[in-house]
Design a protein around this motif. Structure first.
Motif, PDB file in Angstrom:
ATOM      1  N   ALA A 274       0.868  -1.132  -0.098  1.00 21.89           N
ATOM      2  CA  ALA A 274       0.080   0.054   0.076  1.00 21.89           C
ATOM      3  C   ALA A 274       0.914   1.085   0.008  1.00 21.89           C
ATOM      4  N   ASP A 275       1.370   1.583  -1.163  1.00 24.18           N
ATOM      5  CA  ASP A 275       2.339   2.733  -1.364  1.00 24.18           C
ATOM      6  C   ASP A 275       1.354   3.886  -1.638  1.00 24.18           C
ATOM      7  N   PRO A 276       1.318   4.948  -0.864  1.00 24.14           N
ATOM      8  CA  PRO A 276       0.659   6.257  -0.937  1.00 24.14           C
ATOM      9  C   PRO A 276       0.672   6.999  -2.180  1.00 24.14           C
ATOM     10  N   GLU A 277       2.144   6.961  -2.572  1.00 21.85           N
ATOM     11  CA  GLU A 277       2.525   7.619  -3.911  1.00 21.85           C
ATOM     12  C   GLU A 277       2.411   6.769  -5.169  1.00 21.85           C
ATOM     13  N   HIS A 278       2.030   5.323  -5.001  1.00 25.94           N
ATOM     14  CA  HIS A 278       1.827   4.727  -6.261  1.00 25.94           C
ATOM     15  C   HIS A 278       2.854   4.544  -7.144  1.00 25.94           C
ATOM     16  N   LYS A 279       4.181   5.036  -6.793  1.00 22.97           N
ATOM     17  CA  LYS A 279       5.237   4.966  -7.837  1.00 22.97           C
ATOM     18  C   LYS A 279       6.494   4.206  -7.162  1.00 22.97           C
ATOM     19  N   ASN A 280       6.360   4.219  -5.629  1.00 21.69           N
ATOM     20  CA  ASN A 280       7.481   3.579  -5.048  1.00 21.69           C
ATOM     21  C   ASN A 280       7.391   2.068  -5.232  1.00 21.69           C
ATOM     22  N   LEU A 281       5.999   1.351  -5.124  1.00 22.57           N
ATOM     23  CA  LEU A 281       6.186   0.178  -5.347  1.00 22.57           C
ATOM     24  C   LEU A 281       6.681  -0.436  -6.950  1.00 22.57           C
ATOM     25  N   ILE A 282       6.432   0.230  -7.957  1.00 20.67           N
ATOM     26  CA  ILE A 282       6.941   0.053  -9.080  1.00 20.67           C
ATOM     27  C   ILE A 282       8.261  -0.077  -9.196  1.00 20.67           C
ATOM     28  N   ALA A 283       8.784   1.085  -8.835  1.00 23.00           N
ATOM     29  CA  ALA A 283      10.411   1.149  -8.664  1.00 23.00           C
ATOM     30  C   ALA A 283      10.921  -0.166  -7.816  1.00 23.00           C
ATOM     31  N   PHE A 284      10.337  -0.344  -6.706  1.00 24.25           N
ATOM     32  CA  PHE A 284      10.730  -1.425  -6.200  1.00 24.25           C
ATOM     33  C   PHE A 284      10.743  -2.776  -6.781  1.00 24.25           C
ATOM     34  N   TYR A 285       9.515  -3.122  -7.556  1.00 25.93           N
ATOM     35  CA  TYR A 285       9.529  -4.256  -8.456  1.00 25.93           C
ATOM     36  C   TYR A 285      10.893  -4.332  -9.370  1.00 25.93           C
ATOM     37  N   ASN A 286      10.859  -3.100  -9.937  1.00 28.64           N
ATOM     38  CA  ASN A 286      12.061  -3.174 -10.996  1.00 28.64           C
ATOM     39  C   ASN A 286      13.116  -3.430 -10.651  1.00 28.64           C
ATOM     40  N   THR A 287      13.660  -2.649  -9.481  1.00 30.34           N
ATOM     41  CA  THR A 287      14.920  -3.178  -8.505  1.00 30.34           C
ATOM     42  C   THR A 287      15.038  -4.587  -8.242  1.00 30.34           C
ATOM     43  N   PHE A 288      13.877  -4.932  -7.889  1.00 33.85           N
ATOM     44  CA  PHE A 288      13.801  -6.490  -7.181  1.00 33.85           C
ATOM     45  C   PHE A 288      14.006  -7.262  -8.114  1.00 33.85           C
ATOM     46  N   SER A 289      13.371  -6.997  -9.349  1.00 28.66           N
ATOM     47  CA  SER A 289      13.406  -8.327 -10.284  1.00 28.66           C
ATOM     48  C   SER A 289      14.847  -8.118 -11.009  1.00 28.66           C
ATOM     49  N   THR A 290      15.375  -7.147 -11.221  1.00 29.47           N
ATOM     50  CA  THR A 290      16.825  -7.000 -11.767  1.00 29.47           C
ATOM     51  C   THR A 290      17.548  -7.709 -10.706  1.00 29.47           C
ATOM     52  N   ARG A 291      17.550  -7.456  -9.468  1.00 26.79           N
ATOM     53  CA  ARG A 291      18.665  -8.049  -8.591  1.00 26.79           C
ATOM     54  C   ARG A 291      18.471  -9.480  -8.454  1.00 26.79           C
ATOM     55  N   ILE A 292      17.090  -9.943  -8.359  1.00 29.81           N
ATOM     56  CA  ILE A 292      16.788 -11.349  -8.152  1.00 29.81           C
ATOM     57  C   ILE A 292      17.041 -12.078  -9.261  1.00 29.81           C
ATOM     58  N   ARG A 293      16.848 -11.568 -10.545  1.00 25.43           N
ATOM     59  CA  ARG A 293      17.283 -12.449 -11.675  1.00 25.43           C
ATOM     60  C   ARG A 293      18.663 -12.531 -11.892  1.00 25.43           C
ATOM     61  N   ALA A 294      19.388 -11.606 -11.338  1.00 24.08           N
ATOM     62  CA  ALA A 294      21.041 -11.976 -11.342  1.00 24.08           C
ATOM     63  C   ALA A 294      21.397 -13.206 -10.866  1.00 24.08           C
ATOM     64  N   ILE A 295      20.792 -13.669  -9.640  1.00 26.27           N
ATOM     65  CA  ILE A 295      21.084 -14.692  -8.836  1.00 26.27           C
ATOM     66  C   ILE A 295      20.071 -15.971  -9.242  1.00 26.27           C
TER      67      ILE A 295
END
Length: 508
Positions: A231-252
């Motif tokens: 529940a991200d009040p700004e509706h943009k931090n979640l999407i940025a988090f998912y992008n970073t998360f997927s990049t970092r996890i996919r490297a492993i």
């Protein structure tokens, strides 16, 4: 393409992946994941086991009463008994094929020492995975509570009605690093996973075999669910988090599916603009028809249309982008002595399952086990747990401190309505919906969350813990054993509906 029938007689052959709107196995056959969430276990929730407020508040009060030795003993036994091989086997016997495992970050690292991972937490997680793998069940790993809280509710275990996770990069970085550690342990083909040997160590899983020739069950990970009900009040931090998360996890781990939930409690995808490869997008689909204090489901055309409309609104993004859908949570609650009302809620559940079946939507009902409110299995009134805590549970219900299914009485309204009225008199109406999440939560809901579900609950936790004062190790063991499969009651009407739907899927 036909759906794969998942059972103990049909072994899992490979890691799952996304293909268009489907989840498929290594042979390209569609797999529709159907199961339940293991709530109340590695992420405890108040209505599931009976405490108040947030898990860390409950545990703090219990530690003060029991002392460290008894505290560790009780919660170790609780974790051991809550989900055993018998649970996994029963689950599979219904034709279900996937267990969602919610867990709290506190099992894996301490706030006082972040980044130093606790092996005990991974041992508890691996024990569940082994039971599921032995029963040929997939698991979805679900981080249900993160540092700072990813939403404003009790189940994120922050003790606040503010989601600080989205305000602090330090919290977000801690979560990504924890997932990197998880990915390192579970990457690769499930039959050659780096944790396979760990899952059958004799010193951890007593009784699985001799030192030579142990029976090992490779983990069957369907994928990673990085954050529950964001529940991200700004509706943009979640999407940025998912992008970073997927990049970092996919490297492993380049292989496992990512199960990504929408914003505002997994219901809002309006700001999502791209599709992450090999990702399933996840929504939650609770209906007010299934809860006290709201219109009850009677199967009218208007009610059925409302159910369908609400579902289609939540999955519009998935439909447009032609990606798989996973309904990570849904399901009504049940009354203890009111089968007329329960029949309406079973009918509601059946209607929802019919909607999902039309387009092979994967689902995970909430939930598997509790003390008698919503679970497929529940702890009976004759249990040591209820016998000890029944006076407190009755007081908790009378004070209405749990939001989940609360049906306020005239007594609770007499307490809280004046407070809410005071706010309305003080705050100009144009500001009533300024606080997120709104309009999902109006001002009255925010007041309830802060005053009774958080503050009053924190105080009441000490009262609950006092019931455990002076208990011996044997008594604590008996209390924890209330949650064993063989000591629980099966909610047969509910489970028959789930079994019927799973059987239909297997034959399609």
């Amino acid at each position: 393409m036909s759906a794969v029938a998942m059972s103990s007689k049909s072994p899992i052959s490979s890691i799952l992946k996304v293909s268009g709107t489907d989840i498929v196995d290594g042979n390209g056959a569609r797999v529709v994941l159907k199961g339940a969430g293991l709530g109340g276990h590695m992420n405890m929730e108040n209505f599931i086991t009976g405490f108040c407020g947030s898990e860390h508040q409950h545990r703090k009060a219990m530690l003060e009463v029991l002392g460290e030795e008894k505290y560790e003993f009780f919660f170790d036994k609780f974790l051991e008994y809550f989900f055993t091989a018998a649970d996994a086997e029963y689950f599979a016997s219904l034709g279900l094929n996937c267990v969602r495992i919610p867990f709290n970050y506190r099992h894996f690292e301490s706030d006082a020492n972040p980044g130093v991972y606790l092996e005990k937490g991974f041992q508890a997680l691996d024990r569940i995975i082994q039971h599921c793998s032995a029963a040929n069940l997939y698991v979805i790993l679900d981080l249900h509570a993160v540092p700072g809280g990813q939403n404003q509710d009790w189940h994120s275990d922050s003790g606040l009605n503010i989601a600080l996770f989205w305000q602090f990069k330090e919290f977000q970085e801690r979560v990504i690093k924890l997932w990197e550690e998880i990915a390192r342990r579970y990457k690769g083909n499930p039959f050659v996973s780096t944790v396979s040997s760990f899952l059958c160590r004799k010193e951890i899983f007593q009784g699985t075999g001799e030192e030579k020739g142990l029976t090992c069950f490779p983990p069957q990970i369907a994928g990673y669910n990085p954050v529950n009900e964001p529940a991200d009040p700004e509706h943009k931090n979640l999407i940025a988090f998912y992008n970073t998360f997927s990049t970092r996890i996919r490297a492993i781990d380049p292989d496992h599916i990512l199960f990504l939930e929408g914003n505002t409690y997994a219901m809002d995808f309006r700001r999502f603009d791209t599709v992450i490869p090999n990702a399933v997008y996840a929504m939650h689909d609770y209906s007010f028809f299934g809860f006290p204090g709201f219109e009850q489901f009677t199967g009218t055309a208007a009610q059925k249309e409302k159910l369908r409309h609400q579902f289609e609104r939540k999955v519009e993004f998935m439909r447009e982008r032609k990606v798989p859908i996973w309904n990570g949570e849904f399901g009504p609650v049940y009354e203890r002595n009111d089968e007329v009302t329960n029949a309406k809620r079973y009918a509601l559940l059946g209607e929802q399952l019919n909607i999902y079946a039309e387009t092979n939507v994967s689902w995970s009902i909430w939930l598997y086990k509790d003390i008698g409110y919503q679970g497929m299995l529940y702890v009976p009134p004759t249990s040591a747990w209820h016998q000890l805590l029944q006076p407190f549970l009755e007081k908790k219900a009378a004070t209405g401190v749990d939001f989940w299914g609360r049906n306020d009485t005239e007594a609770t309204k007499a307490v809280y309505e004046p407070i809410k009225q005071h706010f309305k008199e003080v705050v100009p109406e144009k500001f009533w919906n300024k606080r997120y999440p709104s309009p999902l939560w109006d001002m009255a809901r925010h007041i309830d969350r802060a005053v009774r579900e958080n503050l009053l609950s924190e105080y009441m936790n000490y009262e609950m813990a006092s019931y455990f004062e002076g208990k011996t190790l044997a008594e604590l063991d008996e209390l924890a054993a209330s949650f064993k499969f063989e000591n629980c009651v099966q909610r047969t009407d509910l489970n028959s509906i789930l079994q019927s739907d799973a059987t239909k899927s297997a034959k399609s």
